[in-house]
Design a protein around this motif. Structure first.
Motif, mmCIF file in Angstrom:
data_model
loop_
_atom_site.group_PDB
_atom_site.id
_atom_site.type_symbol
_atom_site.label_atom_id
_atom_site.label_comp_id
_atom_site.label_asym_id
_atom_site.label_seq_id
_atom_site.Cartn_x
_atom_site.Cartn_y
_atom_site.Cartn_z
ATOM 1 N N THR A 23 10.165 -32.343 20.246
ATOM 2 C CA THR A 23 10.962 -33.537 19.989
ATOM 3 C C THR A 23 10.228 -34.531 19.099
ATOM 4 O O THR A 23 10.792 -35.058 18.131
ATOM 5 N N GLY B 126 11.043 -35.406 15.266
ATOM 6 C CA GLY B 126 11.434 -36.804 15.088
ATOM 7 C C GLY B 126 10.594 -37.510 14.043
ATOM 8 O O GLY B 126 11.117 -38.281 13.229
ATOM 9 N N GLY C 118 18.374 -34.233 9.212
ATOM 10 C CA GLY C 118 18.121 -34.554 10.617
ATOM 11 C C GLY C 118 18.388 -36.007 10.950
ATOM 12 O O GLY C 118 18.646 -36.342 12.109
ATOM 13 N N LYS C 119 18.344 -36.898 9.953
ATOM 14 C CA LYS C 119 18.614 -38.317 10.216
ATOM 15 C C LYS C 119 20.017 -38.520 10.756
ATOM 16 O O LYS C 119 20.233 -39.324 11.670
ATOM 17 N N SER D 48 21.928 -36.261 12.344
ATOM 18 C CA SER D 48 22.039 -35.674 13.687
ATOM 19 C C SER D 48 21.363 -36.551 14.733
ATOM 20 O O SER D 48 21.925 -36.785 15.815
ATOM 21 N N TYR D 49 20.174 -37.057 14.434
ATOM 22 C CA TYR D 49 19.483 -37.922 15.387
ATOM 23 C C TYR D 49 20.230 -39.236 15.574
ATOM 24 O O TYR D 49 20.333 -39.748 16.693
ATOM 25 N N VAL E 151 21.643 -40.268 19.254
ATOM 26 C CA VAL E 151 21.097 -41.432 19.965
ATOM 27 C C VAL E 151 22.129 -42.553 20.074
ATOM 28 O O VAL E 151 22.338 -43.127 21.151
ATOM 29 N N ILE F 191 24.013 -33.882 19.523
ATOM 30 C CA ILE F 191 23.540 -33.289 18.268
ATOM 31 C C ILE F 191 24.288 -31.988 17.990
ATOM 32 O O ILE F 191 24.707 -31.712 16.866
ATOM 33 N N THR G 240 15.421 -28.707 18.189
ATOM 34 C CA THR G 240 15.643 -30.075 18.651
ATOM 35 C C THR G 240 16.306 -30.093 20.024
ATOM 36 O O THR G 240 15.866 -30.806 20.937
#
Length: 294
Positions: free
Chosen positions: A35, A39, A90-91, A93-94, A98, A223, A271
Motif C-alpha cells: 500500500t 501510494g 493510480g491518482k 483510482s486512489y 479514498v 478502487i 493495491t
C-alpha cells in the motif's frame, strides 16, 4: 539459576515473543509495504512523469516490455509509455477510493448515530431509507445516473457514496443500540450533558474499531468498482489516465499487445491485495469477537 526460576522466566519470554509476532505479522508488513510503496509512487507521479503519461511517440507504438529502458513496460497503440500511465492513472483510482469511502463514512455514521440513539420515529424513517437503498442494484443505479448526468469523476464518487452509506449506518446503529444503555452513558446523562456531547464524546469513540475495518476494506472495493465502471464506459472521462480506462483501451489489443492490459490489472490487484491484508489484520486486532482462526 534454579530450575523453578528458569521455568518461570522462559514462559514469560515465550509469551512476549508470541505477542510481538502477533502484532507484527507478515500480513500487516506485506500489506503495508504494498500500500505504501504504490501510494508513494502515485503521489510522486507528477515529479516522475511530468507529461502525465500523455507523450505520444508513434515510432515506438506497441513496443514490447523490457526491450528499451526508455519504455521499460512497453507502449500502447499510440506509443505512450505504459509505466508512466500506470503510475499516473493510480491518482484517479486512489482519489475515488479514498474520497468515496470518506463521504460514505461521514454520511452513514451520522445517520447511524441519530437512528441508534434517538430510536423511535427517526430510527424507523432512516432505516426505511436504508432498506430502499439496499434494494437498488448498484449496476442499475450506475447506468441510470450516468445516462442522465453523463460520466465524470465527481459523479462516480457521488454514486459510490450513495450506494455505500448504508453499510456504515447499519454498523454504527447496531453499536449505538448496545452502548446507549451502558453505565457510562447513563452516568453522562445524569450529569446533564447534552446529547451531542454524549453521542460524539462517549458513544462514537467506542464504535470506531469496526468502522475503521470497514473503511479500509471499502477503499479497496471502491478502487475495483471505479476500474470496472470506467472499463464499461460509465466511469471517469476516457481522456483522463486511469487503470480502468487502460484496461478498456487494451482489450482490443489483448492478443497482440498483452502488456497494455496486464500491467494496469496487476497494479489494481496489488493495491487491493495490500489494503485487504491490512483490513484483515485490523479486523483481528480491533474486533476480537470477529477474529479469524489462526
Amino acid at each position: 539459576m534454579s530450575l523453578s526460576e528458569e521455568n518461570i522466566i522462559l514462559p514469560e519470554a515465550a509469551k512476549k515473543k508470541r505477542s510481538l509476532a502477533k502484532y507484527w505479522s507478515f500480513e500487516l508488513l506485506f500489506g503495508a509495504f504494498l500500500t505504501c510503496s504504490l501510494g508513494v509512487l502515485v503521489l510522486c507521479s507528477g515529479l516522475l512523469f511530468p507529461d502525465g503519461g500523455e507523450a505520444i511517440d508513434l515510432r515506438a507504438r506497441l513496443m514490447e516490455p523490457f526491450v528499451s529502458w526508455q519504455h521499460i513496460l512497453g507502449t500502447d497503440s499510440l506509443g505512450r509509455d505504459i509505466l508512466a500511465r500506470v503510475i499516473t492513472g493510480g491518482k484517479i483510482s486512489y482519489l475515488v477510493g479514498v474520497a468515496s469511502t470518506l463521504g460514505a463514512l461521514v454520511l452513514g455514521t451520522l445517520v447511524g448515530l441519530v437512528a441508534g440513539y434517538y430510536r423511535g420515529f427517526w430510527d424507523v424513517l432512516l432505516m426505511r431509507f436504508a432498506d430502499i437503498q439496499l434494494a437498488l442494484p448498484f449496476i442499475l443505479l450506475a447506468i441510470t445516473v450516468m445516462a442522465i448526468a453523463g460520466p465524470g469523476l465527481d459523479r462516480v464518487i457521488g454514486l459510490m457514496i450513495i450506494s455505500q452509506w448504508v453499510q456504515y449506518a447499519r454498523l454504527v446503529r447496531s453499536g449505538v443500540l448496545s452502548l446507549r444503555e451502558r453505565e457510562f452513558v447513563q452516568a453522562a446523562r445524569s450529569y446533564g450533558l447534552p446529547d451531542a456531547k454524549i453521542i460524539f464524546g462517549h458513544i462514537l469513540p467506542n464504535t470506531l474499531g469496526p468502522i475503521i475495518i470497514l473503511m479500509t476494506l471499502n477503499v479497496a472495493n471502491n478502487i475495483l468498482l471505479e476500474s470496472s465502471l470506467t472499463f464499461l464506459g460509465l466511469g471517469v472521462d476516457p481522456q483522463i489516465p486511469s487503470w480502468g480506462g487502460m484496461l478498456a483501451d487494451g482489450r482490443n489489443y489483448v492478443q497482440v499487445a498483452w502488456w497494455i492490459m496486464v500491467f494496469p490489472g496487476l497494479a489494481i490487484m496489488l493495491t487491493v491485495l495490500g489494503l485487504n491484508l491490512m483490513g484483515d489484520w485490523l479486523r483481528d486486532h480491533l474486533d476480537p469477537l470477529g477474529q479469524t482462526a489462526k
